[in-house]
Write a protein that holds these residues in place. Structure first.
Motif, PDB file in Angstrom:
ATOM      1  N   ILE A  74     -62.314 -29.743 -27.530  1.00  0.00           N
ATOM      2  CA  ILE A  74     -61.341 -28.648 -27.586  1.00  0.00           C
ATOM      3  C   ILE A  74     -61.113 -28.059 -26.195  1.00  0.00           C
ATOM      4  O   ILE A  74     -59.963 -27.811 -25.789  1.00  0.00           O
ATOM      5  N   PHE A  75     -62.187 -27.840 -25.445  1.00  0.00           N
ATOM      6  CA  PHE A  75     -62.047 -27.289 -24.090  1.00  0.00           C
ATOM      7  C   PHE A  75     -61.321 -28.266 -23.172  1.00  0.00           C
ATOM      8  O   PHE A  75     -60.482 -27.860 -22.357  1.00  0.00           O
ATOM      9  N   SER A  76     -61.616 -29.568 -23.290  1.00  0.00           N
ATOM     10  CA  SER A  76     -60.940 -30.571 -22.457  1.00  0.00           C
ATOM     11  C   SER A  76     -59.444 -30.611 -22.766  1.00  0.00           C
ATOM     12  O   SER A  76     -58.607 -30.679 -21.856  1.00  0.00           O
ATOM     13  N   LEU A  77     -59.117 -30.552 -24.043  1.00  0.00           N
ATOM     14  CA  LEU A  77     -57.706 -30.544 -24.439  1.00  0.00           C
ATOM     15  C   LEU A  77     -57.003 -29.286 -23.960  1.00  0.00           C
ATOM     16  O   LEU A  77     -55.832 -29.329 -23.560  1.00  0.00           O
ATOM     17  N   SER A  78     -57.704 -28.161 -24.006  1.00  0.00           N
ATOM     18  CA  SER A  78     -57.107 -26.894 -23.575  1.00  0.00           C
ATOM     19  C   SER A  78     -56.698 -26.947 -22.116  1.00  0.00           C
ATOM     20  O   SER A  78     -55.594 -26.535 -21.738  1.00  0.00           O
ATOM     21  N   VAL A  79     -57.599 -27.469 -21.267  1.00  0.00           N
ATOM     22  CA  VAL A  79     -57.292 -27.582 -19.840  1.00  0.00           C
ATOM     23  C   VAL A  79     -56.136 -28.540 -19.620  1.00  0.00           C
ATOM     24  O   VAL A  79     -55.234 -28.282 -18.816  1.00  0.00           O
ATOM     25  N   TYR A  80     -56.132 -29.654 -20.343  1.00  0.00           N
ATOM     26  CA  TYR A  80     -55.068 -30.651 -20.198  1.00  0.00           C
ATOM     27  C   TYR A  80     -53.710 -30.077 -20.619  1.00  0.00           C
ATOM     28  O   TYR A  80     -52.704 -30.240 -19.921  1.00  0.00           O
ATOM     29  N   ILE A  81     -53.676 -29.399 -21.763  1.00  0.00           N
ATOM     30  CA  ILE A  81     -52.418 -28.838 -22.268  1.00  0.00           C
ATOM     31  C   ILE A  81     -51.900 -27.752 -21.327  1.00  0.00           C
ATOM     32  O   ILE A  81     -50.686 -27.634 -21.104  1.00  0.00           O
ATOM     33  N   CYS A  82     -52.805 -26.955 -20.763  1.00  0.00           N
ATOM     34  CA  CYS A  82     -52.387 -25.929 -19.799  1.00  0.00           C
ATOM     35  C   CYS A  82     -51.680 -26.557 -18.603  1.00  0.00           C
ATOM     36  O   CYS A  82     -50.698 -26.013 -18.078  1.00  0.00           O
ATOM     37  N   ILE A  89     -52.887 -19.953 -15.267  1.00  0.00           N
ATOM     38  CA  ILE A  89     -54.186 -19.617 -15.837  1.00  0.00           C
ATOM     39  C   ILE A  89     -54.869 -18.531 -15.015  1.00  0.00           C
ATOM     40  O   ILE A  89     -55.058 -18.684 -13.801  1.00  0.00           O
ATOM     41  N   ILE A  90     -55.233 -17.450 -15.681  1.00  0.00           N
ATOM     42  CA  ILE A  90     -56.009 -16.393 -15.032  1.00  0.00           C
ATOM     43  C   ILE A  90     -57.362 -16.956 -14.594  1.00  0.00           C
ATOM     44  O   ILE A  90     -57.971 -17.763 -15.296  1.00  0.00           O
ATOM     45  N   ARG A  91     -57.816 -16.547 -13.441  1.00  0.00           N
ATOM     46  CA  ARG A  91     -59.049 -17.100 -12.888  1.00  0.00           C
ATOM     47  C   ARG A  91     -60.228 -16.949 -13.836  1.00  0.00           C
ATOM     48  O   ARG A  91     -61.034 -17.863 -13.985  1.00  0.00           O
ATOM     49  N   ASN A  92     -60.330 -15.804 -14.494  1.00  0.00           N
ATOM     50  CA  ASN A  92     -61.446 -15.593 -15.414  1.00  0.00           C
ATOM     51  C   ASN A  92     -61.406 -16.567 -16.583  1.00  0.00           C
ATOM     52  O   ASN A  92     -62.441 -17.048 -17.052  1.00  0.00           O
ATOM     53  N   ILE A  93     -60.198 -16.845 -17.080  1.00  0.00           N
ATOM     54  CA  ILE A  93     -60.054 -17.789 -18.192  1.00  0.00           C
ATOM     55  C   ILE A  93     -60.403 -19.197 -17.739  1.00  0.00           C
ATOM     56  O   ILE A  93     -61.088 -19.945 -18.442  1.00  0.00           O
ATOM     57  N   CYS A  94     -59.931 -19.555 -16.552  1.00  0.00           N
ATOM     58  CA  CYS A  94     -60.256 -20.869 -15.991  1.00  0.00           C
ATOM     59  C   CYS A  94     -61.763 -21.006 -15.799  1.00  0.00           C
ATOM     60  O   CYS A  94     -62.344 -22.057 -16.115  1.00  0.00           O
ATOM     61  N   LEU A  95     -62.389 -19.950 -15.305  1.00  0.00           N
ATOM     62  CA  LEU A  95     -63.842 -19.967 -15.113  1.00  0.00           C
ATOM     63  C   LEU A  95     -64.552 -20.181 -16.443  1.00  0.00           C
ATOM     64  O   LEU A  95     -65.488 -20.988 -16.536  1.00  0.00           O
ATOM     65  N   PHE A 163     -69.383 -13.492  -4.793  1.00  0.00           N
ATOM     66  CA  PHE A 163     -68.629 -13.831  -3.581  1.00  0.00           C
ATOM     67  C   PHE A 163     -67.120 -13.660  -3.739  1.00  0.00           C
ATOM     68  O   PHE A 163     -66.416 -13.434  -2.761  1.00  0.00           O
ATOM     69  N   ASP A 164     -66.626 -13.807  -4.958  1.00  0.00           N
ATOM     70  CA  ASP A 164     -65.177 -13.736  -5.146  1.00  0.00           C
ATOM     71  C   ASP A 164     -64.877 -13.256  -6.553  1.00  0.00           C
ATOM     72  O   ASP A 164     -64.838 -14.034  -7.504  1.00  0.00           O
ATOM     73  N   SER A 165     -64.646 -11.943  -6.688  1.00  0.00           N
ATOM     74  CA  SER A 165     -64.399 -11.364  -8.010  1.00  0.00           C
ATOM     75  C   SER A 165     -62.936 -11.017  -8.237  1.00  0.00           C
ATOM     76  O   SER A 165     -62.598 -10.353  -9.206  1.00  0.00           O
ATOM     77  N   ALA A 166     -62.043 -11.468  -7.359  1.00  0.00           N
ATOM     78  CA  ALA A 166     -60.618 -11.158  -7.508  1.00  0.00           C
ATOM     79  C   ALA A 166     -60.051 -11.869  -8.722  1.00  0.00           C
ATOM     80  O   ALA A 166     -60.213 -13.069  -8.893  1.00  0.00           O
ATOM     81  N   ASN A 167     -59.375 -11.140  -9.587  1.00  0.00           N
ATOM     82  CA  ASN A 167     -58.793 -11.704 -10.813  1.00  0.00           C
ATOM     83  C   ASN A 167     -57.337 -12.085 -10.545  1.00  0.00           C
ATOM     84  O   ASN A 167     -56.410 -11.359 -10.871  1.00  0.00           O
ATOM     85  N   THR A 168     -57.135 -13.232  -9.918  1.00  0.00           N
ATOM     86  CA  THR A 168     -55.793 -13.680  -9.560  1.00  0.00           C
ATOM     87  C   THR A 168     -55.357 -14.837 -10.433  1.00  0.00           C
ATOM     88  O   THR A 168     -56.153 -15.464 -11.115  1.00  0.00           O
ATOM     89  N   VAL A 169     -54.051 -15.121 -10.373  1.00  0.00           N
ATOM     90  CA  VAL A 169     -53.488 -16.213 -11.157  1.00  0.00           C
ATOM     91  C   VAL A 169     -53.581 -17.506 -10.363  1.00  0.00           C
ATOM     92  O   VAL A 169     -53.280 -17.546  -9.174  1.00  0.00           O
ATOM     93  N   LEU A 170     -53.996 -18.573 -11.027  1.00  0.00           N
ATOM     94  CA  LEU A 170     -54.062 -19.878 -10.389  1.00  0.00           C
ATOM     95  C   LEU A 170     -52.761 -20.624 -10.675  1.00  0.00           C
ATOM     96  O   LEU A 170     -52.435 -20.890 -11.815  1.00  0.00           O
ATOM     97  N   ARG A 176     -62.628 -27.799 -11.354  1.00  0.00           N
ATOM     98  CA  ARG A 176     -63.781 -27.340 -10.586  1.00  0.00           C
ATOM     99  C   ARG A 176     -63.551 -27.485  -9.099  1.00  0.00           C
ATOM    100  O   ARG A 176     -64.027 -26.674  -8.300  1.00  0.00           O
ATOM    101  N   ILE A 177     -62.818 -28.510  -8.694  1.00  0.00           N
ATOM    102  CA  ILE A 177     -62.585 -28.759  -7.274  1.00  0.00           C
ATOM    103  C   ILE A 177     -61.832 -27.603  -6.632  1.00  0.00           C
ATOM    104  O   ILE A 177     -62.087 -27.227  -5.490  1.00  0.00           O
ATOM    105  N   ILE A 178     -60.898 -27.014  -7.376  1.00  0.00           N
ATOM    106  CA  ILE A 178     -60.076 -25.931  -6.833  1.00  0.00           C
ATOM    107  C   ILE A 178     -60.775 -24.578  -6.980  1.00  0.00           C
ATOM    108  O   ILE A 178     -60.774 -23.762  -6.058  1.00  0.00           O
ATOM    109  N   LEU A 179     -61.396 -24.345  -8.134  1.00  0.00           N
ATOM    110  CA  LEU A 179     -61.992 -23.031  -8.391  1.00  0.00           C
ATOM    111  C   LEU A 179     -63.323 -22.853  -7.650  1.00  0.00           C
ATOM    112  O   LEU A 179     -63.571 -21.807  -7.047  1.00  0.00           O
ATOM    113  N   PHE A 180     -64.177 -23.862  -7.694  1.00  0.00           N
ATOM    114  CA  PHE A 180     -65.490 -23.778  -7.052  1.00  0.00           C
ATOM    115  C   PHE A 180     -65.427 -24.474  -5.694  1.00  0.00           C
ATOM    116  O   PHE A 180     -65.756 -25.654  -5.570  1.00  0.00           O
TER     117      PHE A 180
END
Length: 318
Positions: A74-82, A89-95, A163-170, A176-180
């Protein structure tokens, strides 16, 4: 400057991925995933219909595997569909999506070791099988697996917000490559991955060798030992697929910077289908169909009660 170019390249590749994805490619992922989510749902329902399926350790661990693989899919499909639908995707949701997927992956791998150990006890210590694999002990082992599986994710979340708590839109694909982007994330990931895979590999190989040795003795049930060894071998194959899925992230990082967009899209798509989607779909079905007692009841519910159901006979050590 190098990191800036990397992020720009990753974002451009994401747009290319979205534009180049044909409906046929999307359906090849989404359609079988939905079908197997239904199959997993029926299997979970079947396990809850018989008290014996909720009391025996091998069925408890099988049900746990079903839940973990279902959530992971379900999580893999969610990322793919997004990505396909161009959702911002809001950073917190992506995290949340990424750390949940990583936790489920680790729990799935560790659960294989529990399933192998259960078969080892059933064949090598048949008289004490009920004692060693009681309801309480089995659930305690599952809790320990979840604690171990969550350690890396909790570490990453703590570091992320420190280190980075800003809640920005991606405006790019949630990966993982982009967020981390910090090196410490990669070091943590490599450390935990190596530890878990070495540990689980040792457990599976040890149980396989032990069962094979016991199978040569006259006191052993040859048929039961043979079936148990095949089950452990399946665990080893599934572990291998899990190891190969780790390479997906390495391949993604390499193709972001070294290939053209079309090649990168095709390689990423192939890796996602072969190493992430289909193993999650097929492994529960393979395990479920190998168990005679579970299989006939599953077929009955899968066909909405139109199939014939044989008496559920549980072989304690098969």
């Amino acid at each position: 400057m190098k990191m800036s170019n990397f992020n720009e390249s990753a974002s451009n590749l994401t747009l290319g991925l979205i534009d180049q994805n044909t409906p046929m490619k999307a359906s090849l992922i989404v359609t079988p995933s939905i079908v197997f989510l239904y199959v997993n749902g029926v299997m979970i329902f079947t396990l809850r219909k018989k008290a014996v399926f909720q009391e025996m350790s091998r069925y408890i661990l099988f049900g746990h595997m079903l839940w973990v693989d279902t959530l992971s899919l379900i999580f893999s499909l969610s990322v793919y569909i997004c990505a396909v639908c161009r959702f911002l995707i809001i950073r917190n949701i992506c995290l949340f999506l990424l750390v949940s997927a990583k936790a489920l992956f680790h729990v799935s791998i560790l659960n294989l070791s529990l399933m192998s150990l259960e078969r080892y006890v059933a064949i090598c210590f048949p008289l004490r099988h009920a004692e060693f694999t009681s309801f309480k002990i089995t659930h305690t082992a599952i809790v320990v697996v979840w604690v171990l599986g969550l350690i890396q994710c909790l570490s990453e979340v703590i570091i992320f917000y420190s280190f980075d708590s800003a809640n920005t839109v991606l405006n790019s694909f949630c990966t993982r490559i982009i967020l981390f982007r910090l090196q410490i994330y990669k070091s943590i990931d490599i450390a935990f991955t190596c530890i878990f895979f070495v540990l689980v590999s040792f457990v599976i190989i040890f149980t396989y060798a032990s069962i094979a040795a016991v199978a040569k003795t006259a006191a052993c049930d040859k048929l039961s030992a043979k079936k148990a060894n095949k089950t452990v071998l399946l665990h080893l194959i599934q572990l291998g697929l899990g190891a190969m899925s780790i390479l997906v992230g390495v391949v993604q990082e390499a193709i972001y910077l070294s290939t053209n967009y079309l090649t990168a899209i095709n390689v990423m798509y192939f890796c996602f289908v072969v190493f992430i989607v289909f193993p999650k779909c097929l492994s529960p079905l393979i395990y479920g169909m190998r168990d005679q007692a579970f299989c006939c009841l599953f077929k009955y519910y899968f066909t909405f009660g139109k199939g014939k159901v044989k008496p559920v006979l549980i072989e304690l050590h098969v």
